[in-house]
Design a protein around this motif. Sequence first.
Motif, PDB file in Angstrom:
ATOM      1  N   ALA A   1      -8.202  38.682  41.751  1.00 17.67           N
ATOM      2  CA  ALA A   1      -7.901  38.889  43.171  1.00 17.67           C
ATOM      3  C   ALA A   1      -8.952  38.241  44.056  1.00 17.67           C
ATOM      4  CB  ALA A   1      -7.805  40.386  43.463  1.00 17.67           C
ATOM      5  N   ALA A   2     -10.237  38.397  43.709  1.00 14.81           N
ATOM      6  CA  ALA A   2     -11.310  37.820  44.528  1.00 14.81           C
ATOM      7  C   ALA A   2     -11.208  36.302  44.579  1.00 14.81           C
ATOM      8  CB  ALA A   2     -12.664  38.248  43.970  1.00 14.81           C
ATOM      9  N   VAL A   3     -10.922  35.680  43.433  1.00 16.07           N
ATOM     10  CA  VAL A   3     -10.817  34.221  43.381  1.00 16.07           C
ATOM     11  C   VAL A   3      -9.586  33.749  44.135  1.00 16.07           C
ATOM     12  CG1 VAL A   3     -10.419  32.259  41.821  1.00 16.07           C
ATOM     13  CG2 VAL A   3     -12.149  33.980  41.265  1.00 16.07           C
ATOM     14  N   LEU A   4      -8.464  34.440  43.970  1.00 15.32           N
ATOM     15  CA  LEU A   4      -7.239  34.043  44.665  1.00 15.32           C
ATOM     16  C   LEU A   4      -7.429  34.085  46.175  1.00 15.32           C
ATOM     17  CD1 LEU A   4      -4.014  33.596  43.970  1.00 15.32           C
ATOM     18  CD2 LEU A   4      -3.870  35.812  45.124  1.00 15.32           C
ATOM     19  N   ILE A   5      -8.042  35.153  46.669  1.00 16.29           N
ATOM     20  CA  ILE A   5      -8.256  35.284  48.115  1.00 16.29           C
ATOM     21  C   ILE A   5      -9.149  34.155  48.625  1.00 16.29           C
ATOM     22  CG2 ILE A   5      -9.297  36.735  49.902  1.00 16.29           C
ATOM     23  CD1 ILE A   5      -8.447  39.165  48.146  1.00 16.29           C
ATOM     24  N   ALA A   6     -10.224  33.849  47.894  1.00 13.96           N
ATOM     25  CA  ALA A   6     -11.142  32.791  48.330  1.00 13.96           C
ATOM     26  C   ALA A   6     -10.477  31.425  48.327  1.00 13.96           C
ATOM     27  CB  ALA A   6     -12.373  32.782  47.419  1.00 13.96           C
ATOM     28  N   GLU A   7      -9.670  31.159  47.320  1.00 12.60           N
ATOM     29  CA  GLU A   7      -9.087  29.826  47.176  1.00 12.60           C
ATOM     30  C   GLU A   7      -7.846  29.617  48.039  1.00 12.60           C
ATOM     31  OE1 GLU A   7     -10.643  28.893  42.626  1.00 12.60           O
ATOM     32  OE2 GLU A   7      -8.516  29.325  42.968  1.00 12.60           O
TER      33      GLU A   7
ATOM     34  N   VAL B   1       4.459  48.965  44.563  1.00 10.35           N
ATOM     35  CA  VAL B   1       4.615  48.808  43.118  1.00 10.35           C
ATOM     36  C   VAL B   1       4.906  47.346  42.822  1.00 10.35           C
ATOM     37  CG1 VAL B   1       5.943  49.476  41.092  1.00 10.35           C
ATOM     38  CG2 VAL B   1       5.400  51.174  42.853  1.00 10.35           C
ATOM     39  N   TRP B   2       3.964  46.715  42.129  1.00 12.68           N
ATOM     40  CA  TRP B   2       4.055  45.281  41.838  1.00 12.68           C
ATOM     41  C   TRP B   2       3.349  45.027  40.508  1.00 12.68           C
ATOM     42  CZ3 TRP B   2       1.164  40.918  44.953  1.00 12.68           C
ATOM     43  CH2 TRP B   2       1.602  39.661  44.512  1.00 12.68           C
ATOM     44  N   PRO B   3       4.069  45.205  39.393  1.00 12.56           N
ATOM     45  CA  PRO B   3       3.437  44.960  38.097  1.00 12.56           C
ATOM     46  C   PRO B   3       3.110  43.477  37.929  1.00 12.56           C
ATOM     47  CG  PRO B   3       5.465  46.245  37.876  1.00 12.56           C
ATOM     48  CD  PRO B   3       5.444  45.699  39.263  1.00 12.56           C
ATOM     49  N   THR B   4       1.878  43.171  37.631  1.00  9.63           N
ATOM     50  CA  THR B   4       1.449  41.792  37.394  1.00  9.63           C
ATOM     51  C   THR B   4       0.627  41.742  36.117  1.00  9.63           C
ATOM     52  OG1 THR B   4      -0.529  42.115  38.741  1.00  9.63           O
ATOM     53  CG2 THR B   4       1.394  41.191  39.848  1.00  9.63           C
ATOM     54  N   ALA B   5       0.497  40.542  35.574  1.00 13.70           N
ATOM     55  CA  ALA B   5      -0.305  40.344  34.367  1.00 13.70           C
ATOM     56  C   ALA B   5      -1.609  39.622  34.674  1.00 13.70           C
ATOM     57  CB  ALA B   5       0.490  39.549  33.331  1.00 13.70           C
ATOM     58  N   GLY B   6      -1.748  39.089  35.881  1.00 12.34           N
ATOM     59  CA  GLY B   6      -2.925  38.292  36.220  1.00 12.34           C
ATOM     60  C   GLY B   6      -2.807  36.858  35.768  1.00 12.34           C
ATOM     61  N   THR B   7      -1.673  36.500  35.139  1.00 17.47           N
ATOM     62  CA  THR B   7      -1.482  35.134  34.653  1.00 17.47           C
ATOM     63  C   THR B   7      -0.423  34.381  35.459  1.00 17.47           C
ATOM     64  OG1 THR B   7       0.140  35.928  33.031  1.00 17.47           O
ATOM     65  CG2 THR B   7      -2.151  35.758  32.304  1.00 17.47           C
ATOM     66  N   GLU B   8       0.068  35.015  36.529  1.00 15.96           N
ATOM     67  CA  GLU B   8       1.092  34.371  37.348  1.00 15.96           C
ATOM     68  C   GLU B   8       0.522  33.162  38.089  1.00 15.96           C
ATOM     69  OE1 GLU B   8       2.122  38.619  36.695  1.00 15.96           O
ATOM     70  OE2 GLU B   8       0.345  37.529  37.343  1.00 15.96           O
ATOM     71  N   GLU B   9       1.402  32.283  38.506  1.00 18.24           N
ATOM     72  CA  GLU B   9       0.983  31.141  39.314  1.00 18.24           C
ATOM     73  C   GLU B   9       0.424  31.639  40.648  1.00 18.24           C
ATOM     74  OE1 GLU B   9       0.761  27.972  38.531  1.00 18.24           O
ATOM     75  OE2 GLU B   9       1.434  28.469  36.511  1.00 18.24           O
ATOM     76  N   PRO B  10      -0.678  31.036  41.118  1.00 16.80           N
ATOM     77  CA  PRO B  10      -1.295  31.502  42.368  1.00 16.80           C
ATOM     78  C   PRO B  10      -0.325  31.549  43.546  1.00 16.80           C
ATOM     79  CG  PRO B  10      -2.735  29.945  41.240  1.00 16.80           C
ATOM     80  CD  PRO B  10      -1.442  29.941  40.490  1.00 16.80           C
ATOM     81  N   GLU B  11       0.570  30.577  43.632  1.00 17.01           N
ATOM     82  CA  GLU B  11       1.498  30.535  44.760  1.00 17.01           C
ATOM     83  C   GLU B  11       2.379  31.778  44.800  1.00 17.01           C
ATOM     84  OE1 GLU B  11      -0.152  26.752  43.836  1.00 17.01           O
ATOM     85  OE2 GLU B  11       1.016  28.123  42.571  1.00 17.01           O
ATOM     86  N   ARG B  12       2.771  32.255  43.617  1.00 18.55           N
ATOM     87  CA  ARG B  12       3.595  33.458  43.562  1.00 18.55           C
ATOM     88  C   ARG B  12       2.802  34.673  44.032  1.00 18.55           C
ATOM     89  NH1 ARG B  12       5.692  36.464  38.049  1.00 18.55           N
ATOM     90  NH2 ARG B  12       6.442  38.356  39.074  1.00 18.55           N
ATOM     91  N   LEU B  13       1.534  34.766  43.625  1.00 18.67           N
ATOM     92  CA  LEU B  13       0.710  35.900  44.028  1.00 18.67           C
ATOM     93  C   LEU B  13       0.423  35.869  45.523  1.00 18.67           C
ATOM     94  CD1 LEU B  13      -1.805  35.929  41.021  1.00 18.67           C
ATOM     95  CD2 LEU B  13       0.193  37.414  41.375  1.00 18.67           C
TER      96      LEU B  13
END
Length: 424
Positions: free
Chosen positions: A108-114, A72-84
């Motif tokens: 998620a796809a962009v975060l994983i790639a970057e 359970v990890w509520p996110t908005a998708g606007t968090e800083e990448p480092e936190r995610l």
Amino acid sequence: MGGPVAGGARGAPIPVDRSVPGLIVKFGDYPLHHGGVGAIRSLGRLGVPMYAIAEDRCTPAAVSRYLRQAFVWPTAGTEEPERLVEGLLGIGRKIGRPTVLIPTDEEAAVLIAEHQDALAARFLFPCVDAKLPRRLASKQGLHELCAEHGIPSPTGVFPQSYEEIERFAERARFPVVAKNREAFERRSRPAVNGTTRIADREGLLRLARGWGERPGVVLQEYLPREDAEDWIVHAYFDTESTPLAMFTGVKVRSWPPHAGMTANAYIVDNPELADIAARFIKQIGFTGVIDLDLRFDRRDGQYKLLDFNPRMGAQFRLFENEAGIDVVRAMHLDLTGRPVPEGEQLAGRRYIVENIDLAALLAYRRSGYTTPHAPARASGTELAWFAGDDPLPFLTMLARFVRPGAKHLHQLWRARRSATAGRT
């Protein structure tokens, strides 16, 4: 890595590695996501331990019998990448062994790639050019790549100011379509809600006044539905950008109508479309799962690429071949060093998203629109939510969907009643 062999959809064994779990990665608040449920079932039925990120413990994905644990990890998708990234690594430590990442959204796809270097110690995922997924998910980036490689796409402009929109409105042929330029923005609200059809100049200027000094939109030509057909391509490509699983299908209905999520679709063989997709992926050097939306324009006989999702699509379970392989199974097999069984796609197979297809059916019947390539009879049907071996996600979806939906319908009824009374 060893593991027993599990049976596929057609009875043939799929050499899946049960020692490597899968993790559904999603950022943002959209608990009714049937794609994540489909991925959990697809690998879970083969004995792969499945984990998922969830908004709460009462989402359809979280109650699937095939899910080992929901984080359970509520996110908005606007968090800083480092936190995610740190949150993902924390989940990886809890799982305690190498895990295949399965992103269900662009964030998620962009975060994983970057952040491949940081995530590679604990997770398995396709190694792709770090900048490519963000560019593909961007309407402007995709438009530029299509132009560079000779792939047809709708004519579009990317205005930088309200004044540019005014000049465009003077010469544009209406209706036009407005879309957000970027797939997601971490620090600002989207300019429009999905694909927005704009009927005339006045409507465009009225909307544009709310887009700020730097409008984050693309304005595209409108492809009339009476002269067009909506097609889908799903595939998985290895490190050499070679397709290990490739599928084509036709979208019969979507919700909202003609511009939203797939509500009803069929597998339809289209070698020409498969060849176009394979050549484009080879040219740009992409690796991993793709979900493409294309519109065939009967006026010029071209397939025009509308959207490129660098991850599994919500309707991926439509597509399966004779060996029981879908794109998520293909990715897990490839990333764990296993062969991906080949087979013809199951042409005529149908996919229905129960909670939106009825509304879509009524809307399409009113418009008189039909899809020429839809088979008269399905060879088989895959439901997005209901499954006899895993009923709880369907029941949970109903509990979360029906109450807000009934409230919304009641509000519409009251508004219509008031309007009728006013006219009287």
